[in-house]
Enzyme design. Structure first.
Site, PDB file in Angstrom:
ATOM      1  N   ARG A 156       0.828  -1.211   0.000  1.00 48.11           N
ATOM      2  CA  ARG A 156       0.000   0.000   0.000  1.00 48.11           C
ATOM      3  C   ARG A 156       0.859   1.257   0.000  1.00 48.11           C
ATOM      4  O   ARG A 156       0.723   2.128  -0.864  1.00 48.11           O
ATOM      5  CB  ARG A 156      -0.912  -0.004   1.238  1.00 48.11           C
ATOM      6  CG  ARG A 156      -2.038  -0.992   1.159  1.00 48.11           C
ATOM      7  CD  ARG A 156      -2.799  -1.010   2.465  1.00 48.11           C
ATOM      8  NE  ARG A 156      -1.994  -1.562   3.527  1.00 48.11           N
ATOM      9  CZ  ARG A 156      -2.329  -2.635   4.258  1.00 48.11           C
ATOM     10  NH1 ARG A 156      -3.463  -3.239   4.044  1.00 48.11           N
ATOM     11  NH2 ARG A 156      -1.531  -3.073   5.209  1.00 48.11           N
ATOM     12  N   ARG A 187      10.267   0.079   9.207  1.00 46.61           N
ATOM     13  CA  ARG A 187      10.638  -0.177  10.589  1.00 46.61           C
ATOM     14  C   ARG A 187      12.155  -0.136  10.675  1.00 46.61           C
ATOM     15  O   ARG A 187      12.848  -0.580   9.736  1.00 46.61           O
ATOM     16  CB  ARG A 187      10.136  -1.554  11.059  1.00 46.61           C
ATOM     17  CG  ARG A 187       8.627  -1.620  11.305  1.00 46.61           C
ATOM     18  CD  ARG A 187       8.242  -0.870  12.593  1.00 46.61           C
ATOM     19  NE  ARG A 187       6.834  -1.011  12.911  1.00 46.61           N
ATOM     20  CZ  ARG A 187       5.885  -0.132  12.592  1.00 46.61           C
ATOM     21  NH1 ARG A 187       6.177   0.966  11.926  1.00 46.61           N
ATOM     22  NH2 ARG A 187       4.631  -0.341  12.959  1.00 46.61           N
ATOM     23  N   GLU A 214      12.782   2.196  19.887  1.00 41.28           N
ATOM     24  CA  GLU A 214      13.090   3.604  19.704  1.00 41.28           C
ATOM     25  C   GLU A 214      12.897   4.260  21.065  1.00 41.28           C
ATOM     26  O   GLU A 214      12.178   3.719  21.895  1.00 41.28           O
ATOM     27  CB  GLU A 214      12.125   4.198  18.662  1.00 41.28           C
ATOM     28  CG  GLU A 214      12.410   3.667  17.266  1.00 41.28           C
ATOM     29  CD  GLU A 214      11.389   4.152  16.243  1.00 41.28           C
ATOM     30  OE1 GLU A 214      10.573   5.013  16.576  1.00 41.28           O
ATOM     31  OE2 GLU A 214      11.420   3.657  15.125  1.00 41.28           O
ATOM     32  N   HIS A 259       9.700   9.169  13.992  1.00 35.83           N
ATOM     33  CA  HIS A 259       8.576   8.282  13.673  1.00 35.83           C
ATOM     34  C   HIS A 259       7.261   9.068  13.526  1.00 35.83           C
ATOM     35  O   HIS A 259       6.279   8.828  14.247  1.00 35.83           O
ATOM     36  CB  HIS A 259       8.433   7.205  14.773  1.00 35.83           C
ATOM     37  CG  HIS A 259       7.772   5.949  14.290  1.00 35.83           C
ATOM     38  ND1 HIS A 259       8.082   4.701  14.777  1.00 35.83           N
ATOM     39  CD2 HIS A 259       6.802   5.737  13.372  1.00 35.83           C
ATOM     40  CE1 HIS A 259       7.335   3.788  14.181  1.00 35.83           C
ATOM     41  NE2 HIS A 259       6.552   4.401  13.317  1.00 35.83           N
ATOM     42  N   ILE A 260       7.284  10.005  12.579  1.00 37.14           N
ATOM     43  CA  ILE A 260       6.117  10.882  12.399  1.00 37.14           C
ATOM     44  C   ILE A 260       5.420  10.640  11.056  1.00 37.14           C
ATOM     45  O   ILE A 260       4.595  11.447  10.637  1.00 37.14           O
ATOM     46  CB  ILE A 260       6.507  12.381  12.490  1.00 37.14           C
ATOM     47  CG1 ILE A 260       7.649  12.706  11.498  1.00 37.14           C
ATOM     48  CG2 ILE A 260       6.902  12.757  13.908  1.00 37.14           C
ATOM     49  CD1 ILE A 260       7.887  14.189  11.304  1.00 37.14           C
ATOM     50  N   ALA A 261       5.745   9.520  10.408  1.00 35.77           N
ATOM     51  CA  ALA A 261       5.225   9.347   9.046  1.00 35.77           C
ATOM     52  C   ALA A 261       3.700   9.354   8.982  1.00 35.77           C
ATOM     53  O   ALA A 261       3.120   9.805   8.002  1.00 35.77           O
ATOM     54  CB  ALA A 261       5.789   8.084   8.421  1.00 35.77           C
ATOM     55  N   SER A 262       3.025   8.863  10.009  1.00 32.58           N
ATOM     56  CA  SER A 262       1.557   8.853   9.944  1.00 32.58           C
ATOM     57  C   SER A 262       0.942  10.038  10.693  1.00 32.58           C
ATOM     58  O   SER A 262      -0.266  10.061  10.939  1.00 32.58           O
ATOM     59  CB  SER A 262       1.015   7.541  10.535  1.00 32.58           C
ATOM     60  OG  SER A 262       1.283   7.496  11.927  1.00 32.58           O
TER      61      SER A 262
END
Ligand SMILES: NC(=O)c1ccc[n+]([C@@H]2O[C@H](COP(=O)([O-])OP(=O)(O)OC[C@H]3O[C@@H](n4cnc5c(N)ncnc54)[C@H](O)[C@@H]3O)[C@@H](O)[C@H]2O)c1
Ligand SMILES: O=C(O)[C@H](O)CO
Length: 428
Positions: free
Chosen positions: A211, A309, A344, A362-365
């Site tokens: 996706r 990841r 993390e 870890h801010i991708a979403s």
């Protein structure tokens, strides 16, 4: 009831006790649960990562379901405790669930939910789309802009956009240039100042064209007219058709067409691509997929992006490679862990000092709409199991659950171990 850890309670007289290990964005998810007779307890402990002991205390003696986070270690200990407390429902507020021991959940009969959010937009735009509709047909019926929007989802698109942002930031050295400016070092325009790479006409490589990988590929191909090379265990026909159709569209407009290639090995992608983005799931087969040897197969000026990841990349080898190859750049949203679960925020020694690395936490979403949607789906996964609802038949099209103006379907949007638990699919 649980030990009095720090919690916020909604609908105290609710019949079903549902715990969220963290406050989550928005309020719709709380309303959806309390409207269905749930007492919602949200842990407000000021501690970023909860330990297994913290969560055991939250579960207590009676608990019907838990919404947890990817930072938590959901294994034998927690699933057995949840089961003893009468709970059969758990959902990660994430699409990735490598922090969850699904075998252990199966053993205790606990449903495990995740939050894949996709396919938003087509229906909203009045575009009829189904597996039988090819992208070429879509291109013929609608312009490229519409199709590109239509094929992207909520979490999918948000994450892909961050991968695209890191690609651009690395190519054009934006973070370095920003630091230079703020440090008062800019004395005037210079021909060599922060010269970077042009993306147009270069090759983008995608490893894991699911996706998010496919959404990223479309952005880079359509947005920057890059050629595509991808590697996945499965063929991504939809993506291939998209690039073919876009190439035809460019050609018809007198422009150089873009091309695609499905590589038969991952090394082919590493050798040919100028920008490589990693989007596989993390499992034992993708652990350290990018290691010292593979890094050395990449072009000296290549850009590597990781929004999947951390452990997909051997971070120690990466630091060495960055030191030895100053023109090689990386954009990292995720960092390596000691195990397949989660560790993390640590970065490997030396990474923070590398000018050719861009690192974000870890801010991708992290877009408002996506995070609220994720909270909703996680809550509905848990609610669905508690209420004995069936499982939504297409977890890649969960738009009906996200429409704020109508009640969600009576189903769990996405339960990853539905088959193992023998849960029935919705006929809706
Ligand atoms: N950084 C973030 O905030 C963030 C956000 C969302 C998802 N993710 C991560 O991204 C991952 C992918 O998400 P998705 O929704 O696109 O999943 P997906 O299942 O749609 O796609 C994963 C793809 O990887 C492929 N794959 C698996 N093993 C492979 C291998 N050895 N080599 C090449 N390809 C392989 C699969 O065939 C699949 O097409 C998630 O599992 C999650 O870990 C991270
Ligand atoms: O797997 C996920 O969903 C991300 O890592 C966080 O959004």
């Amino acid at each position: 009831m649980a030990k009095p850890v720090s919690i916020e309670v909604w609908n105290p007289s609710g019949k079903y006790r549902v715990i969220s290990t963290k406050p989550m964005p928005g309020t719709r998810w709380i309303r959806l649960l309390t409207d269905q007779d749930c007492r919602v307890e949200i842990c407000t402990l000021k501690k970023t990562i909860l330990s297994v002991e913290d969560i055991l205390a939250l579960i207590g003696d009676r608990c019907d379901g838990v919404i947890g986070q990817l930072t938590e270690d959901w294994g034998e200990v927690l699933f057995s405790a949840l089961s003893r407390a009468g709970g059969r429902a758990f959902s990660n507020m994430a699409v990735g669930y490598n922090n969850v021991d699904v075998e252990a959940a199966n053993k205790y009969g606990v449903a495990v939910g995740n939050t894949p959010i996709d396919s938003r937009g087509l229906n909203a735009m009045g575009v009829k789309y189904g597996p039988e509709t090819s992208n070429i047909e879509l291109f013929q019926k609608h312009n490229a802009f519409h199709v590109s929007l239509a094929l992207c989802g909520v979490l999918t698109e948000t994450t892909a956009e961050l991968a695209a942002s890191l690609s651009l930031a690395a190519a054009r050295r934006i973070v370095e240039a920003d630091e230079f400016m703020r440090a008062g070092l800019y004395e005037g325009w210079l021909p060599h100042l922060f010269v970077g790479n042009l993306l147009k006409g270069q090759t983008v490589g995608v490893i894991g064209a699911g996706r998010i990988g496919s959404a990223y590929a479309r952005m880079m191909v359509e947005g920057f007219k890059m050629n595509l090379i991808y590697y996945d265990l499965y063929q991504s026909t939809r993506l291939e058709k998209f690039v073919t159709a876009y190439g035809q569209f460019l050609k018809a407009n007198g422009e150089q067409p873009v091309t695609w290639k499905r590589a038969s090995t991952m090394d082919e992608v590493l050798q040919e691509a100028d920008v490589i983005s990693l989007h596989p799931i993390l499992d034992k087969t993708t652990y350290h997929l990018i290691n010292k040897e593979r890094l050395s197969n990449m072009k000296k000026e290549a850009i590597l992006i990781n929004c999947s990841r951390g452990p997909v990349v051997d971070e120690v080898a990466l630091v060495e490679h960055l030191k030895a190859n100053p023109m090689f750049r990386v954009g990292l949203d995720v960092f390596e862990a000691r195990s397949l679960t989660y560790d993390e925020p640590h970065m490997k020694p030396g990474l923070a000092d590398m000018k050719n690395a861009i690192v974000v936490p870890h801010i991708a979403s992290a877009s408002k709409w996506t995070r609220e949607g994720m909270a909703t789906l996680a809550a509905l996964n848990v609610l669905g199991k508690i209420k004995g609802y069936p499982i939504w038949s297409n977890p890649n099209n969960v738009e009906p659950f996200l429409n704020e103006n109508s009640p969600p379907p009576a189903a769990s949007p996405s339960i990853v171990n539905a088959k193992a638990l023998g849960l029935t699919a919705s006929k809706l």
